[in-house]
Design a protein around this motif. Structure first.
Motif, PDB file in Angstrom:
ATOM      1  N   ASN A 182      54.624 112.661  35.967  1.00 38.22           N
ATOM      2  CA  ASN A 182      53.505 113.004  35.091  1.00 38.22           C
ATOM      3  C   ASN A 182      52.282 113.417  35.896  1.00 38.22           C
ATOM      4  O   ASN A 182      51.579 114.362  35.519  1.00 38.22           O
ATOM      5  N   ARG A 183      52.019 112.747  36.996  1.00 37.16           N
ATOM      6  CA  ARG A 183      50.894 113.132  37.846  1.00 37.16           C
ATOM      7  C   ARG A 183      51.098 114.533  38.425  1.00 37.16           C
ATOM      8  O   ARG A 183      50.153 115.318  38.503  1.00 37.16           O
ATOM      9  N   ALA A 184      52.333 114.830  38.816  1.00 37.89           N
ATOM     10  CA  ALA A 184      52.619 116.152  39.378  1.00 37.89           C
ATOM     11  C   ALA A 184      52.439 117.252  38.325  1.00 37.89           C
ATOM     12  O   ALA A 184      51.888 118.324  38.615  1.00 37.89           O
ATOM     13  N   PHE A 185      52.881 116.986  37.100  1.00 40.68           N
ATOM     14  CA  PHE A 185      52.734 117.994  36.051  1.00 40.68           C
ATOM     15  C   PHE A 185      51.265 118.160  35.666  1.00 40.68           C
ATOM     16  O   PHE A 185      50.790 119.284  35.428  1.00 40.68           O
ATOM     17  N   HIS A 186      50.534 117.066  35.620  1.00 42.24           N
ATOM     18  CA  HIS A 186      49.095 117.124  35.377  1.00 42.24           C
ATOM     19  C   HIS A 186      48.400 117.990  36.436  1.00 42.24           C
ATOM     20  O   HIS A 186      47.573 118.858  36.108  1.00 42.24           O
ATOM     21  N   TRP A 238      48.592 116.902  25.108  1.00 40.38           N
ATOM     22  CA  TRP A 238      48.267 115.508  25.440  1.00 40.38           C
ATOM     23  C   TRP A 238      49.397 114.941  26.286  1.00 40.38           C
ATOM     24  O   TRP A 238      50.569 115.056  25.920  1.00 40.38           O
ATOM     25  N   LEU A 239      49.071 114.344  27.413  1.00 44.02           N
ATOM     26  CA  LEU A 239      50.037 113.621  28.225  1.00 44.02           C
ATOM     27  C   LEU A 239      49.449 112.263  28.577  1.00 44.02           C
ATOM     28  O   LEU A 239      48.297 112.170  29.012  1.00 44.02           O
ATOM     29  N   ASP A 240      50.243 111.206  28.394  1.00 40.95           N
ATOM     30  CA  ASP A 240      49.842 109.902  28.897  1.00 40.95           C
ATOM     31  C   ASP A 240      51.054 109.219  29.508  1.00 40.95           C
ATOM     32  O   ASP A 240      52.208 109.573  29.212  1.00 40.95           O
ATOM     33  N   HIS A 281      44.166 120.467  28.881  1.00 42.87           N
ATOM     34  CA  HIS A 281      45.023 119.388  28.403  1.00 42.87           C
ATOM     35  C   HIS A 281      44.302 118.061  28.560  1.00 42.87           C
ATOM     36  O   HIS A 281      43.343 117.946  29.315  1.00 42.87           O
ATOM     37  N   VAL A 282      44.788 117.072  27.834  1.00 42.05           N
ATOM     38  CA  VAL A 282      44.339 115.697  27.993  1.00 42.05           C
ATOM     39  C   VAL A 282      45.389 114.972  28.824  1.00 42.05           C
ATOM     40  O   VAL A 282      46.584 115.040  28.513  1.00 42.05           O
ATOM     41  N   TYR A 283      44.944 114.299  29.882  1.00 39.89           N
ATOM     42  CA  TYR A 283      45.860 113.488  30.685  1.00 39.89           C
ATOM     43  C   TYR A 283      45.251 112.110  30.867  1.00 39.89           C
ATOM     44  O   TYR A 283      44.106 111.981  31.325  1.00 39.89           O
ATOM     45  N   LEU A 284      46.020 111.079  30.510  1.00 47.17           N
ATOM     46  CA  LEU A 284      45.533 109.704  30.580  1.00 47.17           C
ATOM     47  C   LEU A 284      46.590 108.791  31.173  1.00 47.17           C
ATOM     48  O   LEU A 284      47.790 108.953  30.902  1.00 47.17           O
ATOM     49  N   GLU A 285      46.141 107.851  31.992  1.00 46.58           N
ATOM     50  CA  GLU A 285      46.994 106.781  32.502  1.00 46.58           C
ATOM     51  C   GLU A 285      46.466 105.455  31.985  1.00 46.58           C
ATOM     52  O   GLU A 285      45.249 105.239  31.914  1.00 46.58           O
ATOM     53  N   PHE A 286      47.397 104.579  31.627  1.00 46.43           N
ATOM     54  CA  PHE A 286      47.041 103.276  31.096  1.00 46.43           C
ATOM     55  C   PHE A 286      47.884 102.194  31.772  1.00 46.43           C
ATOM     56  O   PHE A 286      48.937 102.495  32.348  1.00 46.43           O
ATOM     57  N   PRO A 287      47.465 100.951  31.699  1.00 47.21           N
ATOM     58  CA  PRO A 287      48.340  99.868  32.147  1.00 47.21           C
ATOM     59  C   PRO A 287      49.628  99.858  31.317  1.00 47.21           C
ATOM     60  O   PRO A 287      49.604 100.180  30.126  1.00 47.21           O
ATOM     61  N   GLY A 288      50.732  99.517  31.972  1.00 42.69           N
ATOM     62  CA  GLY A 288      51.977  99.413  31.220  1.00 42.69           C
ATOM     63  C   GLY A 288      53.113 100.183  31.845  1.00 42.69           C
ATOM     64  O   GLY A 288      52.927 100.954  32.798  1.00 42.69           O
ATOM     65  N   GLY A 289      54.298  99.971  31.301  1.00 45.91           N
ATOM     66  CA  GLY A 289      55.506 100.601  31.799  1.00 45.91           C
ATOM     67  C   GLY A 289      56.211 101.396  30.724  1.00 45.91           C
ATOM     68  O   GLY A 289      55.607 101.814  29.723  1.00 45.91           O
ATOM     69  N   HIS A 290      57.508 101.572  30.929  1.00 49.20           N
ATOM     70  CA  HIS A 290      58.335 102.373  30.026  1.00 49.20           C
ATOM     71  C   HIS A 290      58.872 101.452  28.922  1.00 49.20           C
ATOM     72  O   HIS A 290      60.059 101.121  28.881  1.00 49.20           O
ATOM     73  N   LEU A 346      54.278 111.026  25.418  1.00 47.24           N
ATOM     74  CA  LEU A 346      54.049 109.656  25.849  1.00 47.24           C
ATOM     75  C   LEU A 346      55.137 109.302  26.856  1.00 47.24           C
ATOM     76  O   LEU A 346      56.330 109.329  26.520  1.00 47.24           O
ATOM     77  N   SER A 347      54.747 109.029  28.090  1.00 42.80           N
ATOM     78  CA  SER A 347      55.706 108.665  29.144  1.00 42.80           C
ATOM     79  C   SER A 347      56.817 109.700  29.256  1.00 42.80           C
ATOM     80  O   SER A 347      57.990 109.359  29.421  1.00 42.80           O
ATOM     81  N   GLY A 348      56.449 110.970  29.183  1.00 46.24           N
ATOM     82  CA  GLY A 348      57.445 112.030  29.136  1.00 46.24           C
ATOM     83  C   GLY A 348      58.221 112.192  30.434  1.00 46.24           C
ATOM     84  O   GLY A 348      57.688 112.027  31.524  1.00 46.24           O
ATOM     85  N   ALA A 349      59.497 112.539  30.287  1.00 47.73           N
ATOM     86  CA  ALA A 349      60.340 112.856  31.442  1.00 47.73           C
ATOM     87  C   ALA A 349      60.098 114.310  31.824  1.00 47.73           C
ATOM     88  O   ALA A 349      61.000 115.156  31.781  1.00 47.73           O
TER      89      ALA A 349
END
Length: 252
Positions: A200-204, A187-189, A214-223, A137-140
């Motif tokens: 995250n987009r680059a790793f996806h 799973w990455l979001d 893999h599962v890749y999802l973007e949602f509204p929101g920040g860190h 979740l919001s991984g570095a």
């Protein structure tokens, strides 16, 4: 759920450490286990204090382990503490010795946020025989994929060296090396307003190029904890489904 606060001596760190463990109120073990990792500025208690993970996990026959990872990025530092060994040997060793949990890959998963998201993916990609699923979740996820600069905290260079790209601390490199047949479910979001979104987009995109499922999802929101509290609710069924699918495949 029952909550255990375990203080123990970590042989890998040479010091006392702690973890919090959520246990189902009913049912018989051995139970599957989710190791849930915290971020850079937090500690073992943060998931309990800032999210409702105990409430969300209440209906699952799942043990949730929240260990302390310091600021160690869940890796063995070039100069300093061995947090990879701490998690895989000391934390997992204590959990599997003291609690009614399964000791099989198919019933063991790992997840985390920010630094913990990086750590979950790193440990699962480096040790695919240990985890059936890993969630970030919001991984570095870009931390090891380039040079360590002077703008970063000084302990980063001590942990990673000057340029960890291509090393075992580079998720992009680890993804290239893992055998697809051994690959955990991934799973990455990330929130679209998160400062880590481009990493995250680059790793996806890298995983897509490698044809790594893999599962890749973007949602509204920040860190933020509002974001992580919301989306840990999706990670829990993801890891449980991965465990159930693996169990079904092994018995069919």
């Amino acid at each position: 759920m029952a909550l255990c606060h375990l203080r123990f001596f970590s042989q890998s760190l040479g010091k006392a450490s702690e973890m919090f463990v959520l246990l189902p109120d009913s049912g018989e073990g051995p139970f599957p286990t989710l190791y849930l990792l915290h971020g850079l500025s937090d500690d073992a208690s943060i998931w309990l204090r800032r999210s409702r993970v105990e409430w969300y996990a209440r209906d699952w026959p799942l043990v949730v382990v929240m260990p302390d990872g310091g600021r160690g990025w869940y890796t063995n530092a070039l100069q300093g503490d061995a947090y990879e060994d701490h998690i895989l040997q000391d934390v997992m060793g204590q959990v599997e010795r003291l609690f009614p949990v399964a000791r099989e890959r198919r019933r063991r998963a790992i997840a985390g946020l920010s630094m913990g998201g990086y750590g979950a993916l790193r440990l699962a990609l480096k040790h695919p025989s240990l985890f059936v699923a890993a969630a970030s979740l919001s991984g570095a996820v870009g931390i090891g994929h380039g040079p360590i600069t002077d703008e970063m905290p000084p302990d980063f260079r001590r942990i990673f060296g000057d340029n960890p790209q291509g090393s075992e601390n580079d998720l992009f490199a680890l993804a290239q090396r893992v055998e697809l047949a051994q690959l955990p479910r991934l799973w990455l979001d990330c929130g679209v307003d998160d400062f880590l979104i481009e990493h995250n987009r680059a790793f996806h995109a890298h995983l897509q190029q490698l044809q790594v499922p893999h599962v890749y999802l973007e949602f509204p929101g920040g860190h933020t904890w509002d974001y992580w509290d919301e989306h840990i609710q999706q990670v829990l069924p993801f890891v449980m489904e991965a465990m159930e699918d693996e169990l079904s495949a092994s018995t069919s």
